[in-house]
Design an enzyme around this catalytic site. Structure first.
Site, PDB file in Angstrom:
ATOM      1  N   GLU A  66      14.112  16.489  -0.230  1.00  0.00           N
ATOM      2  CA  GLU A  66      13.257  16.132   0.902  1.00  0.00           C
ATOM      3  C   GLU A  66      12.653  14.749   0.641  1.00  0.00           C
ATOM      4  OE1 GLU A  66       9.648  18.520   1.498  1.00  0.00           O
ATOM      5  OE2 GLU A  66       9.764  18.134   3.659  1.00  0.00           O
TER       6      GLU A  66
ATOM      7  N   LYS B 257      12.708  19.587  10.579  1.00  0.00           N
ATOM      8  CA  LYS B 257      11.822  20.607   9.988  1.00  0.00           C
ATOM      9  C   LYS B 257      11.147  21.401  11.101  1.00  0.00           C
ATOM     10  CE  LYS B 257       8.548  20.702   6.073  1.00  0.00           C
ATOM     11  NZ  LYS B 257       7.895  19.797   5.103  1.00  0.00           N
TER      12      LYS B 257
ATOM     13  N   CYS C  79      11.956  22.574   3.132  1.00  0.00           N
ATOM     14  CA  CYS C  79      10.713  22.850   2.408  1.00  0.00           C
ATOM     15  C   CYS C  79       9.907  24.009   2.987  1.00  0.00           C
ATOM     16  CB  CYS C  79       9.906  21.564   2.305  1.00  0.00           C
ATOM     17  SG  CYS C  79       8.797  21.586   0.880  1.00  0.00           S
TER      18      CYS C  79
HETATM   19  N1  LIG Z   1       5.918  20.405   1.281  1.00  0.00           N
HETATM   20  C1  LIG Z   1       6.205  21.462   2.042  1.00  0.00           C
HETATM   21  O1  LIG Z   1       6.710  21.342   3.123  1.00  0.00           O
HETATM   22  C2  LIG Z   1       5.918  22.838   1.585  1.00  0.00           C
HETATM   23  C3  LIG Z   1       5.113  23.107   0.388  1.00  0.00           C
HETATM   24  O2  LIG Z   1       4.822  22.268  -0.457  1.00  0.00           O
HETATM   25  C4  LIG Z   1       4.663  24.511   0.260  1.00  0.00           C
HETATM   26  O3  LIG Z   1       4.997  25.326   1.126  1.00  0.00           O
HETATM   27  O4  LIG Z   1       3.934  24.826  -0.677  1.00  0.00           O
END
Ligand SMILES: NC(=O)CC(=O)C(=O)O
Length: 300
Positions: free
Chosen positions: A65, A135, A176
């Site tokens: 990401e 996302k 994520c």
């Molecule tokens: N960074 C993200 O999108 C998610 C994350 O860090 C988490 O769910 O904890």
């Protein structure tokens, strides 16, 4: 539609068995990159790792990401590009074609009109755009004295679940925070995905508790392979420190391969036999009591 595609699309175990018999495994590489403020340097490093992964036999290379930009709402506007017209997209498309691999292009801040998204583009081995996932669940959390992050201050959420097919394997993409939403993974599995890939950048608060746990949970629930690809951990004092620990969970929910916090590349083979084995030995997919519950309802 080729025979192979029709087998993959079918969710019936008989079709999966035929596909397994035809398939020799997909060699993947998960690239845990060190990401800095220099966009051109970040992209050049990604391209170099794609070529290195190919030399080691990878057929699919996945990036983390936010690999072309530091991860923070204050950076997204400055680093954003159009997908697929932007410079990062063009570099990855070219690298995919030159190396002859499928590239799951991590994520970049995407500009589309007056909106920004956190977007993963997937390139096939001829450099053609195969899929594009925005996302779906934005990372808005507030853990006092630990971490407060609000992607929705600057980003818009996507509005669809994304799957694609490569080398006879159907693959789902999440980004994520999407990993926390089991319904999404469940739909990918129902659509025939044997592998889910999540470019992600968990942090030093949630990473130790939830990163591997969620990968194993999704693998266990969906009886599929789950790959998580993180940026490498930044040094102490950085505004956002990713947890790192890119990993692959198998359909038994074991973790046969994982990195630590440092930059590196994880090589592994996705074996469809294991999907078939788990799904036939623990047949939860046909034991669901949807006559009693319906866990997935569209909210109005
Ligand atoms: N960074 C993200 O999108 C998610 C994350 O860090 C988490 O769910 O904890």
């Amino acid at each position: 539609m080729s025979d192979c595609e029709s087998y993959v699309d079918a969710t019936h175990p008989r079709f999966l068995k035929k596909l397994v018999a035809m398939h020799s495994g997909l060699k993947i590489a998960l690239v845990q990159l060190a990401v800095g403020p220099d966009k051109a340097k970040n992209v050049a490093a990604a391209v170099q790792e794609i070529h290195k992964a190919k030399e080691k036999g990878a057929q699919l290379v996945a990036l983390p990401e936010c690999f072309n930009s530091p991860y923070g709402t204050e950076f997204f506007e400055e680093y954003a590009e159009e997908v697929p017209a932007g410079e990062t997209s063009r570099a990855l498309s070219r690298a995919a074609a030159e190396a002859g691999v499928c590239v799951v292009g991590g994520t970049v801040p995407e500009r589309c009109g007056d909106r920004l998204y956190n977007t993963c583009a997937v390139w096939d081995p001829s450099g053609k755009l195969l899929a594009q996932h925005r996302k779906l669940h934005l990372f808005d959390i507030d853990i006092p004295n630990k971490i407060t992050f609000k992607e929705s201050d600057v980003l818009s959420p996507g509005d669809k679940i994304t799957t694609f097919e490569f080398n006879g394997i159907k693959i789902g993409i999440g980004i994520c925070y999407d990993l926390r939403f089991g319904e999404m993974a469940h739909i990918m599995a129902q659509e025939g995905c044997a592998l889910q890939i999540y470019p992600g950048a968990f942090n030093m608060t949630t990473g130790p508790l939830h990163w591997e746990l969620l990968a194993r949970a999704r693998a266990c629930d969906t009886q599929a392979w789950v790959a998580l690809v993180s940026p490498a951990r930044a040094p102490p004092g950085a505004a956002y420190r990713a947890w790192g620990h890119s990993l692959l969970a198998d359909p038994w929910a074991a973790v046969p391969h994982a990195l630590g916090p440092a930059p590196g590349t994880l090589h592994a083979t996705i074996d469809l036999n294991v999907v078939e084995e788990v799904r036939s030995q623990i047949p939860i997919r046909r034991q669901r009591r949807t006559d009693v519950y319906d866990t997935i309802k569209k909210s109005k």
